[in-house]
Design an enzyme around this catalytic site. Structure first.
Site, PDB file in Angstrom:
ATOM      1  N   GLU A 155       0.846  -1.205   0.000  1.00  0.00           N
ATOM      2  CA  GLU A 155       0.000   0.000   0.000  1.00  0.00           C
ATOM      3  C   GLU A 155       0.876   1.249   0.000  1.00  0.00           C
ATOM      4  O   GLU A 155       0.653   2.188  -0.776  1.00  0.00           O
ATOM      5  CB  GLU A 155      -0.930  -0.006   1.220  1.00  0.00           C
ATOM      6  CG  GLU A 155      -2.001  -1.087   1.120  1.00  0.00           C
ATOM      7  CD  GLU A 155      -2.978  -1.125   2.287  1.00  0.00           C
ATOM      8  OE1 GLU A 155      -4.049  -1.711   2.134  1.00  0.00           O
ATOM      9  OE2 GLU A 155      -2.676  -0.579   3.370  1.00  0.00           O
ATOM     10  N   HIS A 171     -24.487  -2.305 -17.252  1.00  0.00           N
ATOM     11  CA  HIS A 171     -23.599  -2.006 -18.359  1.00  0.00           C
ATOM     12  C   HIS A 171     -23.536  -0.516 -18.634  1.00  0.00           C
ATOM     13  O   HIS A 171     -24.571   0.148 -18.566  1.00  0.00           O
ATOM     14  CB  HIS A 171     -24.107  -2.731 -19.616  1.00  0.00           C
ATOM     15  CG  HIS A 171     -23.191  -2.598 -20.775  1.00  0.00           C
ATOM     16  ND1 HIS A 171     -21.968  -3.227 -20.826  1.00  0.00           N
ATOM     17  CD2 HIS A 171     -23.306  -1.887 -21.922  1.00  0.00           C
ATOM     18  CE1 HIS A 171     -21.373  -2.923 -21.964  1.00  0.00           C
ATOM     19  NE2 HIS A 171     -22.158  -2.109 -22.654  1.00  0.00           N
TER      20      HIS A 171
END
Ligand code: NDP
Length: 451
Positions: A182, A436
């Site tokens: 990270e 979508h």
């Protein structure tokens, strides 16, 4: 006569605070002692400030992507001290909320180190006062582990990295786990040239092999040097810099060196062994599923037990403990199918089993995998790739694991984690209509197994 409470909590982090509030809500008289700052690692020097830094770092990518979408982005510059101060204000605000929530629940908050003197007694080192407690909950968390290498004291850990006066030009990070990766990704984006040094074959041991490979490749593509099968042998100071000698025979001269080599339970010097509490390897407190230690009146939750070092898990363990002991509502925290994220860039979200573990436990599997360019990168000259992988038990059709690498992977895994936790089958994934155009639609449109 000592003051008496039903519950004395040692540690004002996520697990301890939740347990204290819930126990008080069930009518218990509760005290919490915290020697540093309320909020614990997560709020003060962990999840929260780390995510703020990760968000800051990702503007670098957005500025770049914006150009492809028709924007002229003027000169940009980054001011570390401004971000650090904003981050400090936010964690101080959150710390205040933690304290106020405790006080509103009727919990007495103390600023002191507390040491156990017996199964039912705790002493506050700040005042010398002894408190008698029907139950003691140890929620002292963990602390960074420094390997015994020459010059280790010259290195920083995740305790210090948030408060650096200035960011170095170059930094070496040792470790291949959550914290190392990270920070490698976010610091590189904030302008630091980062080298990651990891002792194993591939970073992120324990994660799915495709995820490990994908992140390593993405990090290298972003200019981070990732050295595997390598360790830091020694660190020395040289003219305001640090020089690290590596086991591969090379050296690196850097402004800062961070050891992100794991965390160990904070169990030293709080009277646990003297009180008869059994410790396991790495000094972790041994507990049963209900978080009870080997001493009936002493309980432990969170990182100090080294079960699963994640904030939301500590919170659930603390909640379950308080409901069980003070609310007459016994339950235990379930450590199966816990969704988790690594806030590297690209981000990782995982839930359930890796392909390797699933093969050992379940035999025949179907593996669905796709890698594609996220829409944000449509006009990028060097687009990144997003990875999605489903591990399915061939016999039952149950989805055993979901592994995502790419933008918003953490958000996605939280949601798909519900389905996996419920035991959803691949057919049920397939029966879900896609949204979508999204990246997440791939999770319900993968039809052809790759293995
Ligand atoms: P991790 O266990 O994730 O990683 C530690 C790394 O240090 C591993 O790569 C390990 O190698 C390496 N290592 C351990 N000992 C040595 C050594 N003696 N010499 C060289 N390398 C060594 O720990 P972190 O400190 O990164 O994080 C601690 C925990 O905190 C995590 O496991 C996670 O549970 C939690 N966390 C969660 C986050 C999140 O939810 N996003 C973020 C940050 C932390 P090896 O793999 O070979 O053992």
């Amino acid at each position: 006569m000592n003051r008496q409470v039903d519950l004395f909590v040692i540690g004002g982090g996520s697990g301890g605070v939740r347990a204290a509030r819930i126990a008080a809500g069930h009518g218990a008289k509760v005290m919490v002692a915290e020697e540093f700052r309320y909020g614990g690692t997560c709020v003060i020097r962990g999840c929260v400030p780390k995510k703020l830094l990760a968000i800051a770092s990702r503007f670098t990518d957005l500025f770049e992507e914006a150009r492809g979408f028709g924007w002229d982005v003027g000169p940009t510059s980054f001011d570390w001290s401004r971000l650090r101060e904003a981050k400090d204000r936010e964690i101080t605000r959150l710390e205040g909320i933690y304290r106020r929530n405790l006080e509103a629940a009727g919990v007495e908050t103390l600023e002191s180190r507390a040491v156990i003197e017996g199964p039912n007694r705790v002493r506050l080192l700040a005042t010398g006062e002894a408190i008698d407690a029907r139950h003691i909950l140890v929620a002292t968390g963990g602390t960074p582990f420094r390997p015994a290498i020459e010059g280790a004291e010259l290195a920083i850990t995740s305790n210090e990295v948030f408060d650096l006066e200035t960011l170095p030009d170059e930094m070496l990070i040792e470790g291949g786990g959550f914290i190392a990766l990270e920070f490698a990704c976010l610091l590189q984006r904030l302008g630091v040239k980062v080298t990651v040094v990891y002792r194993g074959e591939q970073i992120l041991r324990g994660f799915d092999d495709d995820v490990r490979e994908h992140l390593a490749q993405a990090m290298r593509k972003d200019g981070i040097e990732v050295l595997v099968r390598t360790e830091v042998k020694a660190i020395r100071r040289d003219n305001g810099h640090l020089v690290a000698s590596l086991t591969n025979g090379t050296t690196r001269r850097v402004g800062q060196l961070m050891l992100a080599t794991g965390r160990v339970p904070a169990t030293a010097g709080i009277g646990l062994e003297e009180a008869g509490v059994t410790l396991r390897e790495r000094g972790a407190i041994a507990v049963g599923p209900n978080s009870r230690t080997s001493v009936d009146s002493i309980w432990a939750v969170g990182d100090v037990t080294d079960r699963m070092a994640l904030t939301p898990v500590a919170i659930r363990e603390g909640h379950a403990f308080a409901d069980t002991v003070f609310g007459d509502k016994p339950w235990v925290c379930d450590h199966e199918n816990v969704p988790a994220a690594v806030f590297s860039t690209p981000e990782i979200g995982v839930v359930g089993l890796t392909e390797t573990v699933a093969r050992e436990r379940h035999g025949e599997l179907r593996i669905y995998r796709t890698s594609f360019r996220p829409m944000h990168d449509t006009f990028s000259e060097e687009p990144s790739r997003m990875l999605m992988k489903l591990v399915v038990d061939d016999e039952s059709d149950r989805v055993l694991g979901v592994h995502i690498v790419g933008p918003e992977a953490a958000e996605m895994i939280q949601l798909v984690g519900i389905a996996v936790k419920m035991g959803a089958t691949k057919a049920q994934f397939d029966a879900t209509v896609a949204v979508h155009p999204t990246a997440a639609e791939e999770l319900v449109t993968l039809r052809t197994p790759v293995a």
